[in-house]
Design a protein around this motif. Structure first.
Motif, short mmCIF file in Angstrom:
data_model
loop_
_atom_site.label_atom_id
_atom_site.label_comp_id
_atom_site.label_asym_id
_atom_site.label_seq_id
_atom_site.Cartn_x
_atom_site.Cartn_y
_atom_site.Cartn_z
N SER A 1 -9.00 2.94 -0.04
CA SER A 1 -9.26 4.09 0.82
C SER A 1 -10.56 4.79 0.42
N ASP B 1 1.65 3.35 2.30
CA ASP B 1 2.54 3.43 3.46
C ASP B 1 3.76 2.52 3.29
N ASP B 2 3.56 1.37 2.66
CA ASP B 2 4.68 0.46 2.41
C ASP B 2 5.69 1.09 1.45
N LYS C 1 11.49 3.67 -0.04
CA LYS C 1 11.67 4.74 -1.02
C LYS C 1 12.75 4.41 -2.05
N SER D 1 -4.58 0.54 -3.52
CA SER D 1 -4.63 1.23 -2.24
C SER D 1 -5.58 2.41 -2.29
N LYS E 1 6.30 4.22 1.19
CA LYS E 1 7.02 5.25 1.93
C LYS E 1 8.19 4.66 2.69
N ARG E 2 8.03 3.43 3.17
CA ARG E 2 9.13 2.77 3.90
C ARG E 2 10.20 2.21 2.96
N GLU F 1 0.86 -1.17 0.00
CA GLU F 1 0.00 0.00 0.00
C GLU F 1 0.90 1.23 0.00
#
Length: 98
Positions: A85, A53-54, A59, A81, A56-57, A51
């Motif tokens: 949402s 957020d994944d 990059k 994703s 973002k971790r 998703e």
């Protein structure tokens, strides 16, 4: 002695691959993506359930995918994703109105 040398060769080959490529498992199978910087981070990543957020971790992985012209790997998870949402927002809205 020949087994030792063969083992050293296989180990060196695997280390080279791990240092220079991300092994990415997506919906279309396994893909090798060249790394931007040579390190042992994110050697194997399964992105099928990623998703936003994944991403973002991870990059550096996202940047490497975009640089390698395989952005379809990211787009599928981003659309999934976003759709999830939107569904959650609509369900929340419909749940509050009842």
């Amino acid at each position: 002695m020949s087994r030792f040398i063969a083992g050293m060769f296989c180990g060196a080959l695997l280390l080279f691959l791990a240092m220079h490529y991300h092994v990415v498992r997506g919906n279309n199978g396994v893909v090798l993506v060249p790394k931007i910087s040579n390190n042992l981070g994110d050697v194997y990543t399964d992105i099928r359930a990623f998703e936003l957020d994944d991403w973002k971790r991870h990059k550096t992985l996202a940047a490497a995918i975009m640089r390698s012209s395989q952005s379809d790997l990211i787009q599928g998870s981003a659309q999934r994703s976003f759709g999830q949402s939107v569904r959650e927002a609509v369900d929340g809205f419909l749940g509050e109105g009842s």
